[in-house]
Design a protein around this motif. Structure first.
Motif, PDB file in Angstrom:
ATOM      1  N   GLU A  59      -9.152 -11.727 -18.370  1.00 52.32           N
ATOM      2  CA  GLU A  59      -9.630 -10.700 -19.299  1.00 52.32           C
ATOM      3  C   GLU A  59     -10.823 -11.185 -20.129  1.00 52.32           C
ATOM      4  O   GLU A  59     -11.418 -10.399 -20.873  1.00 52.32           O
ATOM      5  CB  GLU A  59      -8.494 -10.233 -20.225  1.00 52.32           C
ATOM      6  N   GLY A  60     -11.178 -12.470 -20.039  1.00 52.95           N
ATOM      7  CA  GLY A  60     -12.393 -12.969 -20.690  1.00 52.95           C
ATOM      8  C   GLY A  60     -12.345 -13.006 -22.202  1.00 52.95           C
ATOM      9  O   GLY A  60     -13.385 -12.913 -22.865  1.00 52.95           O
ATOM     10  N   ALA A  61     -11.167 -13.185 -22.795  1.00 56.71           N
ATOM     11  CA  ALA A  61     -11.030 -13.110 -24.254  1.00 56.71           C
ATOM     12  C   ALA A  61     -11.518 -14.354 -24.981  1.00 56.71           C
ATOM     13  O   ALA A  61     -11.745 -14.313 -26.201  1.00 56.71           O
ATOM     14  CB  ALA A  61      -9.566 -12.857 -24.618  1.00 56.71           C
ATOM     15  N   LEU A  62     -11.696 -15.462 -24.266  1.00 52.62           N
ATOM     16  CA  LEU A  62     -12.042 -16.729 -24.926  1.00 52.62           C
ATOM     17  C   LEU A  62     -13.313 -16.620 -25.759  1.00 52.62           C
ATOM     18  O   LEU A  62     -13.378 -17.152 -26.872  1.00 52.62           O
ATOM     19  CB  LEU A  62     -12.211 -17.837 -23.878  1.00 52.62           C
ATOM     20  N   ALA A  63     -14.320 -15.936 -25.255  1.00 54.44           N
ATOM     21  CA  ALA A  63     -15.597 -15.844 -25.969  1.00 54.44           C
ATOM     22  C   ALA A  63     -15.425 -15.167 -27.328  1.00 54.44           C
ATOM     23  O   ALA A  63     -16.009 -15.593 -28.328  1.00 54.44           O
ATOM     24  CB  ALA A  63     -16.612 -15.089 -25.121  1.00 54.44           C
ATOM     25  N   SER A  64     -14.627 -14.111 -27.377  1.00 53.56           N
ATOM     26  CA  SER A  64     -14.405 -13.407 -28.647  1.00 53.56           C
ATOM     27  C   SER A  64     -13.707 -14.287 -29.670  1.00 53.56           C
ATOM     28  O   SER A  64     -14.059 -14.293 -30.854  1.00 53.56           O
ATOM     29  CB  SER A  64     -13.578 -12.141 -28.414  1.00 53.56           C
ATOM     30  N   VAL A  65     -12.708 -15.038 -29.211  1.00 49.63           N
ATOM     31  CA  VAL A  65     -11.977 -15.916 -30.125  1.00 49.63           C
ATOM     32  C   VAL A  65     -12.908 -16.994 -30.675  1.00 49.63           C
ATOM     33  O   VAL A  65     -12.946 -17.245 -31.881  1.00 49.63           O
ATOM     34  CB  VAL A  65     -10.770 -16.552 -29.419  1.00 49.63           C
ATOM     35  N   ILE A  66     -13.679 -17.635 -29.784  1.00 49.66           N
ATOM     36  CA  ILE A  66     -14.610 -18.671 -30.244  1.00 49.66           C
ATOM     37  C   ILE A  66     -15.666 -18.062 -31.160  1.00 49.66           C
ATOM     38  O   ILE A  66     -16.041 -18.654 -32.181  1.00 49.66           O
ATOM     39  CB  ILE A  66     -15.262 -19.371 -29.037  1.00 49.66           C
ATOM     40  N   GLY A  67     -16.146 -16.866 -30.816  1.00 49.41           N
ATOM     41  CA  GLY A  67     -17.153 -16.205 -31.658  1.00 49.41           C
ATOM     42  C   GLY A  67     -16.685 -15.985 -33.075  1.00 49.41           C
ATOM     43  O   GLY A  67     -17.499 -15.956 -34.010  1.00 49.41           O
ATOM     44  N   GLY A  68     -15.381 -15.832 -33.266  1.00 46.66           N
ATOM     45  CA  GLY A  68     -14.841 -15.648 -34.614  1.00 46.66           C
ATOM     46  C   GLY A  68     -14.580 -16.945 -35.347  1.00 46.66           C
ATOM     47  O   GLY A  68     -14.173 -16.924 -36.524  1.00 46.66           O
ATOM     48  N   LEU A  69     -14.819 -18.088 -34.686  1.00 43.73           N
ATOM     49  CA  LEU A  69     -14.522 -19.389 -35.292  1.00 43.73           C
ATOM     50  C   LEU A  69     -15.754 -20.226 -35.603  1.00 43.73           C
ATOM     51  O   LEU A  69     -15.650 -21.222 -36.309  1.00 43.73           O
ATOM     52  CB  LEU A  69     -13.614 -20.203 -34.349  1.00 43.73           C
ATOM     53  N   VAL A  70     -16.914 -19.845 -35.069  1.00 46.90           N
ATOM     54  CA  VAL A  70     -18.097 -20.693 -35.216  1.00 46.90           C
ATOM     55  C   VAL A  70     -19.252 -19.918 -35.855  1.00 46.90           C
ATOM     56  O   VAL A  70     -19.292 -18.684 -35.828  1.00 46.90           O
ATOM     57  CB  VAL A  70     -18.563 -21.252 -33.852  1.00 46.90           C
ATOM     58  N   ASP A  71     -20.194 -20.680 -36.414  1.00 51.82           N
ATOM     59  CA  ASP A  71     -21.383 -20.062 -37.015  1.00 51.82           C
ATOM     60  C   ASP A  71     -22.632 -20.322 -36.174  1.00 51.82           C
ATOM     61  O   ASP A  71     -23.756 -20.278 -36.665  1.00 51.82           O
ATOM     62  CB  ASP A  71     -21.598 -20.578 -38.446  1.00 51.82           C
ATOM     63  N   LYS A  72     -22.426 -20.607 -34.893  1.00 55.04           N
ATOM     64  CA  LYS A  72     -23.523 -20.884 -33.965  1.00 55.04           C
ATOM     65  C   LYS A  72     -23.479 -19.868 -32.818  1.00 55.04           C
ATOM     66  O   LYS A  72     -22.471 -19.201 -32.609  1.00 55.04           O
ATOM     67  CB  LYS A  72     -23.376 -22.310 -33.401  1.00 55.04           C
ATOM     68  N   PRO A  73     -24.562 -19.749 -32.071  1.00 57.28           N
ATOM     69  CA  PRO A  73     -24.560 -18.808 -30.941  1.00 57.28           C
ATOM     70  C   PRO A  73     -23.515 -19.172 -29.897  1.00 57.28           C
ATOM     71  O   PRO A  73     -23.277 -20.340 -29.615  1.00 57.28           O
ATOM     72  CB  PRO A  73     -25.983 -18.947 -30.364  1.00 57.28           C
ATOM     73  N   GLN A  82     -17.036 -26.435 -33.509  1.00 62.04           N
ATOM     74  CA  GLN A  82     -17.847 -25.990 -34.650  1.00 62.04           C
ATOM     75  C   GLN A  82     -19.029 -26.910 -34.922  1.00 62.04           C
ATOM     76  O   GLN A  82     -20.017 -26.492 -35.515  1.00 62.04           O
ATOM     77  CB  GLN A  82     -16.966 -25.874 -35.897  1.00 62.04           C
ATOM     78  N   SER A  83     -18.944 -28.151 -34.487  1.00 59.05           N
ATOM     79  CA  SER A  83     -20.028 -29.107 -34.749  1.00 59.05           C
ATOM     80  C   SER A  83     -21.173 -28.986 -33.749  1.00 59.05           C
ATOM     81  O   SER A  83     -22.228 -29.603 -33.931  1.00 59.05           O
ATOM     82  CB  SER A  83     -19.484 -30.535 -34.715  1.00 59.05           C
ATOM     83  N   ALA A  84     -21.002 -28.192 -32.710  1.00 57.32           N
ATOM     84  CA  ALA A  84     -22.053 -28.026 -31.699  1.00 57.32           C
ATOM     85  C   ALA A  84     -23.132 -27.068 -32.185  1.00 57.32           C
ATOM     86  O   ALA A  84     -22.892 -26.214 -33.041  1.00 57.32           O
ATOM     87  CB  ALA A  84     -21.442 -27.507 -30.403  1.00 57.32           C
ATOM     88  N   MET A  85     -24.327 -27.208 -31.624  1.00 60.26           N
ATOM     89  CA  MET A  85     -25.430 -26.307 -31.971  1.00 60.26           C
ATOM     90  C   MET A  85     -25.298 -24.960 -31.279  1.00 60.26           C
ATOM     91  O   MET A  85     -25.864 -23.968 -31.728  1.00 60.26           O
ATOM     92  CB  MET A  85     -26.771 -26.951 -31.630  1.00 60.26           C
ATOM     93  N   CYS A  86     -24.593 -24.925 -30.170  1.00 62.37           N
ATOM     94  CA  CYS A  86     -24.239 -23.676 -29.517  1.00 62.37           C
ATOM     95  C   CYS A  86     -23.046 -23.925 -28.614  1.00 62.37           C
ATOM     96  O   CYS A  86     -22.737 -25.077 -28.290  1.00 62.37           O
ATOM     97  CB  CYS A  86     -25.414 -23.079 -28.735  1.00 62.37           C
ATOM     98  N   VAL A  87     -22.388 -22.852 -28.207  1.00 65.21           N
ATOM     99  CA  VAL A  87     -21.165 -22.965 -27.426  1.00 65.21           C
ATOM    100  C   VAL A  87     -21.281 -22.094 -26.175  1.00 65.21           C
ATOM    101  O   VAL A  87     -21.730 -20.943 -26.242  1.00 65.21           O
ATOM    102  CB  VAL A  87     -19.925 -22.512 -28.235  1.00 65.21           C
ATOM    103  N   VAL A  88     -20.878 -22.651 -25.048  1.00 59.42           N
ATOM    104  CA  VAL A  88     -20.769 -21.885 -23.809  1.00 59.42           C
ATOM    105  C   VAL A  88     -19.287 -21.636 -23.565  1.00 59.42           C
ATOM    106  O   VAL A  88     -18.506 -22.590 -23.481  1.00 59.42           O
ATOM    107  CB  VAL A  88     -21.390 -22.639 -22.619  1.00 59.42           C
ATOM    108  N   ALA A  89     -18.886 -20.367 -23.486  1.00 59.79           N
ATOM    109  CA  ALA A  89     -17.490 -19.996 -23.290  1.00 59.79           C
ATOM    110  C   ALA A  89     -17.335 -19.389 -21.901  1.00 59.79           C
ATOM    111  O   ALA A  89     -17.864 -18.311 -21.624  1.00 59.79           O
ATOM    112  CB  ALA A  89     -17.038 -19.004 -24.355  1.00 59.79           C
TER     113      ALA A  89
END
Length: 250
Positions: free
Chosen positions: A178-192, A166-173
Motif C-alpha cells: 500500500e506504500g504507506a512508508l513515505a507518508s509516515v516518514i514524511g510526518g517525522l522529518v523536516d527534510k524532503p 531525521q539527521s539526513a539531508m533527504c530521505v528516500v522511502a
C-alpha cells in the motif's frame, strides 16, 4: 573532467590556455550513429550521462562504455543483465556488477562521500530498487545510510531508527504493497522525502500502481514521488538535494 579541474590545471601550468579553450569549445555531443553521447551533461548538471543498459545491443553497449570511460574515467550503468555485465567486465576488468540492483559501474577509487542521504525500505523485497537508489547516490559522491525493513506493519522498527533518518539531508522511502512508508516518514522529518513505489505486492497492488497512488495522495508534506521501481531517479534526485545541502553548510 570538471570545469574546476580544467581551471586548476591551467593555474598549475599542466594545461595551456589554448588547450583549455579547445576543451570548452568542443562539440557538446559525440555522434556514434546509433547514439549521441551528451559530453556536456556534467558541465550543465554536475553529473555525467548514465547508461540505461537494458535492451542495448552488445556492440553498442561496449562502445558507449568505452567512450564515456575515456571522457570521464568512470561509468554508471543501470538495469544491466548478468550477460551484459560479463561482456563489460571482459573489456574492463575493473567494472563491478551488483546482481541485486543491476548496477554495472566503473568507479574512480577513493571517491569522497559527503552529506547524508537515508534510504529506507518497507520490506526486504524492496531492496533491489532501494539499492539502485543508494548506489546511484553513492556513485555521485554522496554518503548513504541504509535503513531496510522498517515498514508500517512493525512501526517500532522505524521509530527505533528515527534519529538517524531525521539527521539526513533527504530521505528516500521505498515501498510496495500500500506504500504507506513515505507518508509516515514524511510526518517525522523536516527534510524532503522522495517516495519510490515498487511493484511488490499481491494482485490488487496492480504491480505498484496502488503504492504509487497512495504516495501521490499522501497527506504528509514534503513528499515527491518518482515512477514505479525507479530507484535510479530517486537516487539522482537525492544526490541533487544532498549536494545543495552540502554547499549550503560548507
Amino acid at each position: 573532467m570538471e570545469v574546476k579541474e580544467v581551471l586548476e590545471q591551467v593555474r598549475s601550468g599542466s594545461m595551456s590556455v589554448n588547450e583549455a579553450e579547445a576543451y570548452f569549445r568542443r562539440q557538446p555531443l559525440e555522434e556514434l550513429g546509433y547514439a549521441k553521447l551528451d559530453t556536456h551533461r556534467k558541465l550543465r548538471s554536475g553529473f555525467a550521462e548514465v547508461v540505461f543498459c537494458s535492451g542495448k545491443a552488445d556492440e553498442h553497449l561496449v562502445r558507449i562504455y568505452e567512450r564515456i570511460y575515456a571522457a570521464e574515467g568512470e561509468v554508471l550503468g543501470t538495469r544491466a543483465s548478468k550477460e551484459q555485465a560479463a561482456l563489460i567486465q571482459e573489456r574492463f576488468t575493473e567494472a563491478m556488477y551488483d546482481p541485486v540492483s543491476r548496477i554495472l559501474k566503473i568507479e574512480k577509487k577513493d571517491k569522497e562521500k559527503s552529506g547524508k542521504i537515508a534510504v529506507c525500505t518497507a520490506g526486504t523485497a524492496d531492496i533491489p530498487v532501494a539499492e539502485e537508489a543508494a548506489q546511484t547516490a553513492e556513485f555521485f559522491g554522496n554518503y548513504v545510510e541504509r535503513i531496510y525493513d522498517v515498514g508500517v506493519s512493525g512501526i517500532h522498527r522505524l521509530l527505533a531508527r528515527v534519529e538517524t533518518i531525521q539527521s539526513a539531508m533527504c530521505v528516500v522511502a521505498v515501498a510496495g504493497m500500500e506504500g504507506a512508508l513515505a507518508s509516515v516518514i514524511g510526518g517525522l522529518v523536516d527534510k524532503p522525502v522522495i517516495a519510490v513505489p515498487t511493484s511488490i505486492g499481491y494482485g490488487a497492488s496492480m504491480n505498484g500502481l496502488s503504492a504509487l497512488l497512495t504516495m501521490i495522495n499522501s497527506c504528509a508534506n514534503g513528499i515527491a514521488v518518482v515512477n514505479i521501481d525507479n530507484g535510479y531517479g530517486a537516487g539522482y534526485m537525492a544526490a541533487q538535494i544532498n549536494r545543495l545541502g552540502v554547499q549550503k553548510n560548507g
